[in-house]
Enzyme design. Sequence first.
Site, mmCIF file in Angstrom:
data_model
loop_
_atom_site.group_PDB
_atom_site.id
_atom_site.type_symbol
_atom_site.label_atom_id
_atom_site.label_comp_id
_atom_site.label_asym_id
_atom_site.label_seq_id
_atom_site.Cartn_x
_atom_site.Cartn_y
_atom_site.Cartn_z
ATOM 1 N N HIS A 1 0.877 -1.182 0.000
ATOM 2 C CA HIS A 1 0.000 0.000 0.000
ATOM 3 C C HIS A 1 0.912 1.229 0.000
ATOM 4 O O HIS A 1 1.066 1.904 1.020
ATOM 5 C CB HIS A 1 -0.875 0.028 1.251
ATOM 6 C CG HIS A 1 -2.015 -0.950 1.243
ATOM 7 N ND1 HIS A 1 -1.897 -2.259 1.617
ATOM 8 C CD2 HIS A 1 -3.329 -0.781 0.907
ATOM 9 C CE1 HIS A 1 -3.079 -2.865 1.526
ATOM 10 N NE2 HIS A 1 -3.960 -1.991 1.094
ATOM 11 N N GLU B 1 -6.336 -4.982 -6.085
ATOM 12 C CA GLU B 1 -7.687 -4.370 -6.111
ATOM 13 C C GLU B 1 -7.781 -3.230 -7.120
ATOM 14 O O GLU B 1 -8.507 -2.245 -6.911
ATOM 15 C CB GLU B 1 -8.080 -3.900 -4.699
ATOM 16 C CG GLU B 1 -8.195 -5.068 -3.733
ATOM 17 C CD GLU B 1 -8.506 -4.669 -2.289
ATOM 18 O OE1 GLU B 1 -8.849 -3.503 -2.045
ATOM 19 O OE2 GLU B 1 -8.408 -5.551 -1.416
ATOM 20 N N TRP C 1 -10.344 2.845 -5.563
ATOM 21 C CA TRP C 1 -9.998 3.472 -4.280
ATOM 22 C C TRP C 1 -8.496 3.666 -4.092
ATOM 23 O O TRP C 1 -8.080 4.385 -3.195
ATOM 24 C CB TRP C 1 -10.598 2.699 -3.104
ATOM 25 C CG TRP C 1 -10.444 1.196 -3.188
ATOM 26 C CD1 TRP C 1 -9.420 0.447 -2.713
ATOM 27 C CD2 TRP C 1 -11.380 0.287 -3.776
ATOM 28 N NE1 TRP C 1 -9.645 -0.885 -2.982
ATOM 29 C CE2 TRP C 1 -10.848 -1.011 -3.625
ATOM 30 C CE3 TRP C 1 -12.621 0.441 -4.429
ATOM 31 C CZ2 TRP C 1 -11.501 -2.161 -4.104
ATOM 32 C CZ3 TRP C 1 -13.262 -0.694 -4.899
ATOM 33 C CH2 TRP C 1 -12.706 -1.980 -4.727
ATOM 34 N N TYR D 1 -14.817 -9.143 0.211
ATOM 35 C CA TYR D 1 -15.308 -8.963 1.582
ATOM 36 C C TYR D 1 -16.826 -8.872 1.583
ATOM 37 O O TYR D 1 -17.393 -8.200 0.727
ATOM 38 C CB TYR D 1 -14.729 -7.675 2.177
ATOM 39 C CG TYR D 1 -13.250 -7.771 2.462
ATOM 40 C CD1 TYR D 1 -12.788 -8.296 3.660
ATOM 41 C CD2 TYR D 1 -12.310 -7.334 1.529
ATOM 42 C CE1 TYR D 1 -11.434 -8.391 3.931
ATOM 43 C CE2 TYR D 1 -10.943 -7.430 1.788
ATOM 44 C CZ TYR D 1 -10.513 -7.955 2.989
ATOM 45 O OH TYR D 1 -9.170 -8.055 3.251
ATOM 46 N N GLU E 1 -7.485 -12.154 -0.366
ATOM 47 C CA GLU E 1 -7.941 -11.422 0.831
ATOM 48 C C GLU E 1 -9.422 -11.675 1.003
ATOM 49 O O GLU E 1 -10.197 -11.553 0.044
ATOM 50 C CB GLU E 1 -7.816 -9.902 0.654
ATOM 51 C CG GLU E 1 -6.506 -9.295 0.997
ATOM 52 C CD GLU E 1 -6.561 -7.756 0.919
ATOM 53 O OE1 GLU E 1 -7.542 -7.150 1.368
ATOM 54 O OE2 GLU E 1 -5.597 -7.194 0.391
HETATM 55 C C1 BMA Z 1 -6.710 -1.803 5.240
HETATM 56 C C2 BMA Z 1 -6.956 -1.499 6.706
HETATM 57 C C3 BMA Z 1 -6.039 -0.367 7.070
HETATM 58 C C4 BMA Z 1 -4.577 -0.723 6.757
HETATM 59 C C5 BMA Z 1 -4.431 -1.216 5.322
HETATM 60 C C6 BMA Z 1 -3.041 -1.742 5.012
HETATM 61 O O1 BMA Z 1 -7.583 -2.757 4.775
HETATM 62 O O2 BMA Z 1 -6.662 -2.633 7.489
HETATM 63 O O3 BMA Z 1 -6.176 -0.079 8.454
HETATM 64 O O4 BMA Z 1 -3.733 0.374 6.972
HETATM 65 O O5 BMA Z 1 -5.371 -2.227 5.069
HETATM 66 O O6 BMA Z 1 -2.685 -2.806 5.831
#
Ligand code: BMA
Length: 377
Positions: free
Chosen positions: A133, A196, A201, A266, A303
Amino acid sequence: MVEKIRNIAAGALLIAGIVSCGAANKVTGKVVKPSQKRTVETQNLLKNLQNIPAKGFMFGHQDDTAYGIGWDGDSDRSDVKSVCGDYPAVCGWDLGHIELGDDKNLDKIPFDRIRKDIVAQYLRGGLNTVSWHLNNPLTGGDAWDVKTDGVVKSILPGGSKHELFLSWLNKLTVFFKSLKTADGKSIPVLFRPWHEHTGSWFWWGKSHCTPQEYKDLWKMTHDYLTSHGVTNLLYAYSPGSEKTVDEYMERYPGDSYVDLLGFDCYPSVKPEGTEEYKTLMNTVLTYLTKLGKEHHKVIAVTETGLEALPIANWWMDVLFPVIDKYPISYVLVWRNAHDKQNHFYAPYPGQASAPNFVEFYNQPKTFFCKDVKNLYK
Ligand code: BMA
C-alpha cells in the site's frame, strides 16, 4: 486439541507442467523469462502451490505474528495459534512506507520485525505473501489519495515521477534481497503488487489509469526487480471481486508476469451481506477455476474475511462450504488490528467465533503451518 497429521508431500502428488514463455517488455524492451530468473526454491514453491488443491487449501492471516487483539510485538505469538494451536500456513505482510525510507510500515510494524517474522514463518515451513500500500508518488498522499488522476502515467518512462519511482523500486529490491536465513539462503515470497485495481480506491485503480498504463506499470515493476537480481519472488494478480471474467482480465499483464490468479472479496455488513458474499465468491471462483486451468496458474482467495466476526459460525457455515468446492491453494483473512476498534478478521481466545474456527481448523482439508512441510523442496 488433537494435532492433525497431514503433510503435503511435494513429490507424491502430480506435478503440473508450468510453461513460462519469455516476452519482450513493451516499456523496457527487455526479454524476461521469469522462471529462469528464480532460485530453485522459488520454482519448487510454485510447483508445490499447484499441488496443494488436490488435498485442500492453506489458511492465511495478515500480520499474524506481529500483533493481535490486546498485544503488539510479542515473540512467538499469534491470535490464530492461541485459538487452534498452530500458526497459519500463510502469513501476509505489507510494505507500505518502505518507499519513504521509513523504519516502520503504514500499520506501524518495524520493517526489521517484518523481516524477522518472514524468516521465522519460512523456517516453520510456511509461506509469506507481501502486498504494497505505497504512497502516492505524485501528490505525496497515501495509497488512497485519488484526487489527482495521471499518477500511474507520471511514474512510467517519460513521466515526471519516473526517476522517483525507480528509487522506490530500489528500496523494494533491497528489502526482498535482504530476506535470508542466518546461513544466507534466500527466502521465496509471493509478491502481490497493485492489488484491487479493478476498483478505484487506490491511485493505481481503474478510473485513474488506462488498461495499458496499468499493464506497463506491472511489467515495469516486475522487470525492474528481475533485472536488479531479485530471484525469490512469485507474482500474484489480485483484482477485486468482479462479476465477469472480462472485467477480471481487462488489465491482466500477461502469463509471463503472473504466477497466481487471486481476488479480494469482503462481505458487506448489511443483513443480506452473507448471501451476496456467497453468490459473489461462487461467481468469481467458478471463472477463476477455469482461468487457472487455461493459463496454468495457481488460484487463491488473496484477501477475505468478516470484519469483527459477528457471525459465530461464519467459518463452517459460510467460508468453508464456499471455498471447499474450488481448487484454491490458499485463503487469507485480513489483519487483527490492535489499535483500531473492531478491525479484526481472525478469532482470538474468547472471541465468539473461536470454537467454530477450531472446527474449521480440524477439517482435513484446511492446512495450517504444521501441515505444509516441503513447500520449498
Ligand atoms: C486496510 C486497513 C487499514 C490498513 C491497510 C493496510 O484494509 O486494514 O487499516 O492500513 O489495510 O494494511
